[in-house]
Design a protein around this motif. Structure first.
Motif, mmCIF file in Angstrom:
data_model
loop_
_atom_site.group_PDB
_atom_site.id
_atom_site.type_symbol
_atom_site.label_atom_id
_atom_site.label_comp_id
_atom_site.label_asym_id
_atom_site.label_seq_id
_atom_site.Cartn_x
_atom_site.Cartn_y
_atom_site.Cartn_z
ATOM 1 N N ASP A 88 29.212 51.337 39.457
ATOM 2 C CA ASP A 88 28.629 50.552 40.555
ATOM 3 C C ASP A 88 27.231 50.058 40.184
ATOM 4 O O ASP A 88 26.872 48.902 40.433
ATOM 5 C CB ASP A 88 28.548 51.388 41.848
ATOM 6 C CG ASP A 88 29.910 51.665 42.476
ATOM 7 O OD1 ASP A 88 30.888 50.992 42.082
ATOM 8 O OD2 ASP A 88 29.989 52.549 43.348
ATOM 9 N N LEU A 147 46.927 50.300 44.032
ATOM 10 C CA LEU A 147 46.097 50.098 42.825
ATOM 11 C C LEU A 147 46.950 49.751 41.600
ATOM 12 O O LEU A 147 46.492 49.860 40.469
ATOM 13 C CB LEU A 147 45.283 51.368 42.540
ATOM 14 C CG LEU A 147 44.288 51.789 43.618
ATOM 15 C CD1 LEU A 147 43.672 53.132 43.281
ATOM 16 C CD2 LEU A 147 43.179 50.736 43.775
ATOM 17 N N ARG A 165 37.638 46.505 35.416
ATOM 18 C CA ARG A 165 37.902 46.743 36.853
ATOM 19 C C ARG A 165 38.241 48.217 37.065
ATOM 20 O O ARG A 165 38.827 48.853 36.199
ATOM 21 C CB ARG A 165 39.047 45.843 37.319
ATOM 22 C CG ARG A 165 38.612 44.364 37.402
ATOM 23 C CD ARG A 165 39.782 43.443 37.676
ATOM 24 N NE ARG A 165 40.520 43.872 38.844
ATOM 25 C CZ ARG A 165 41.857 43.854 38.937
ATOM 26 N NH1 ARG A 165 42.597 43.452 37.921
ATOM 27 N NH2 ARG A 165 42.463 44.238 40.046
ATOM 28 N N TYR A 166 37.870 48.732 38.220
ATOM 29 C CA TYR A 166 38.019 50.174 38.457
ATOM 30 C C TYR A 166 38.122 50.443 39.950
ATOM 31 O O TYR A 166 37.785 49.597 40.781
ATOM 32 C CB TYR A 166 36.813 50.929 37.897
ATOM 33 C CG TYR A 166 35.492 50.547 38.550
ATOM 34 C CD1 TYR A 166 34.982 51.282 39.626
ATOM 35 C CD2 TYR A 166 34.771 49.437 38.125
ATOM 36 C CE1 TYR A 166 33.790 50.926 40.239
ATOM 37 C CE2 TYR A 166 33.576 49.072 38.734
ATOM 38 C CZ TYR A 166 33.091 49.812 39.780
ATOM 39 O OH TYR A 166 31.917 49.449 40.395
ATOM 40 N N ALA A 167 38.583 51.653 40.288
ATOM 41 C CA ALA A 167 38.618 52.090 41.686
ATOM 42 C C ALA A 167 38.579 53.611 41.726
ATOM 43 O O ALA A 167 39.086 54.283 40.824
ATOM 44 C CB ALA A 167 39.883 51.589 42.380
ATOM 45 N N SER A 168 37.993 54.113 42.796
ATOM 46 C CA SER A 168 38.018 55.553 43.045
ATOM 47 C C SER A 168 39.407 55.923 43.544
ATOM 48 O O SER A 168 40.032 55.151 44.271
ATOM 49 C CB SER A 168 36.973 55.883 44.115
ATOM 50 O OG SER A 168 37.121 57.220 44.547
ATOM 51 N N GLU A 219 47.478 56.622 47.009
ATOM 52 C CA GLU A 219 46.642 55.426 46.791
ATOM 53 C C GLU A 219 47.097 54.592 45.607
ATOM 54 O O GLU A 219 46.708 53.436 45.474
ATOM 55 C CB GLU A 219 45.174 55.849 46.576
ATOM 56 C CG GLU A 219 44.519 56.392 47.820
ATOM 57 C CD GLU A 219 43.119 56.953 47.545
ATOM 58 O OE1 GLU A 219 42.300 56.871 48.461
ATOM 59 O OE2 GLU A 219 42.866 57.466 46.447
#
Length: 348
Positions: free
Chosen positions: A107, A131, A118-121, A127
């Motif tokens: 971040d 994703l 690109r990324y996500a928690s 989930e």
């Protein structure tokens, strides 16, 4: 003028090389490490072995030093923060806290308008369905983990669902880049807009462990300039003092991405010991101890190979090397698979 004493937290090969560089500058070193067999004890002035939460030993350590630095980022923030109330810890503990958390780090970099993959928690198995566009990807723990530890390549939803891990501990899913090359920038920041920046280093990994590094990197001028610029932007925003490494991916379309930031001297910069007038280790000691900043001069092109596990045995038996070869044995007592045991730098 009284002699400066630098405290180093962590006693692995990076701590060893910091102690060697400090000695050259007439700076004494006291290494604090939770491993009583740590190799840095072979190179420092004094060695203290205790857990990182041992307040009594920490106070003993702090009373003996003028400045404190660290050789790896997974030291408890609370320990560094308490030390910083008594003696300057550089780089400052808040930097370490940020970089310890992969999501916060990504971040932070993105907020500087610097590209990352690109990324996500991800905290729950359910989930993954939302994703899917991040697959194929790599699942990483948000904290701890290095040299491939706590990292899982994921190609499909089925592969993800078959993993037996506790996601509530915090994970980040990063989309895989169609990788062409990996490079790193080693930069030492002394103060506001005062830097020494090494040229980009090209790296190759095996089993997610760095295996080869070389300069010059085979990259175009745009990437050469952009990687240096982004590293300076990151160091300046962090108000960093000391040596920092920024690792980058380059995709098949020659787009540059920041992969990770290491708030310390870095394995890929080992070749700076022989290829430059001032190594990354010496520059780190100079910066954190407030010593003179000397302009960098490259002496030679170079390549470096990491000696992992039992690969060290062959080199330990050699009685001599070519004059352009420099063998470093980290003097680790136990040879373990996937453990960095030494390196060989060749000037070319």
């Amino acid at each position: 003028m009284s002699q400066t004493t630098l405290g180093i937290i962590g006693g692995g090969q990076l701590g060893s090389m910091l102690a060697i560089a400090a000695k050259k500058l007439n700076v004494e070193t006291i290494v604090y490490c939770d491993d009583q067999d740590a190799p840095a004890q072979n190179f420092c002035t004094k060695f203290i072995s205790a857990n990182y939460d041992n307040k009594e030993k920490i106070i003993e350590f702090v009373n003996l030093v003028d400045f404190v630095t660290y050789e790896f980022e997974n030291i408890p923030f609370d320990t560094l923060n308490e030390i910083n109330k008594l003696k300057p810890v550089l780089p400052k503990p808040s930097v370490n806290r940020l970089i310890q958390h992969r999501l916060a780090e990504k971040d932070f970099v993105n907020n500087l308008n610097i590209r990352t993959t690109r990324y996500a928690s991800i905290e729950k198995k359910s989930e993954i369905d939302s994703l899917k566009d991040l697959l194929p990807g790599i699942l990483k723990t948000t904290t701890l983990g290095y040299d491939g530890k706590g990292q899982y390549p994921i190609n499909s939803v089925e592969e993800f669902n078959s993993l037996n891990i506790n996601l509530s501990k915090g994970y980040i899913l990063e989309k895989l880049v169609k990788l062409k090359q990996e490079i790193s920038i080693i930069i030492t920041r002394f103060a506001n807009n005062k830097y020494e920046v090494y040229e980009p280093i090209e790296n190759k990994h095996e089993d997610q462990i760095l295996k080869f590094s070389k300069i010059p990197a085979e990259i175009n001028k745009k990437i050469y300039d952009q990687s240096k610029d982004w590293a300076m932007t990151i160091a300046e925003e962090l108000k960093y003092v000391g040596t920092l490494c920024v690792e980058f991916f380059i995709d098949r379309n020659d787009n540059l991405y920041v992969n990770e930031v290491a708030p310390r001297v870095h394995n890929s910069g080992h070749l700076t010991i022989n290829a430059y007038n001032i190594s990354q280790f010496e520059n780190h000691v100079r910066a954190v101890c407030g010593l003179e900043q000397i302009p960098l001069k490259k002496i030679s092109n170079a390549k470096m190979i990491n000696l992992i596990g039992d690969q060290i045995s062959h080199y330990r038996m050699l009685s001599k090397f070519n004059e352009n070869e420099f063998f470093f044995d980290y003097l680790k007592k136990e040879i373990k698979e996937k453990r960095k045991m030494g390196h060989l730098t060749t000037l070319v």
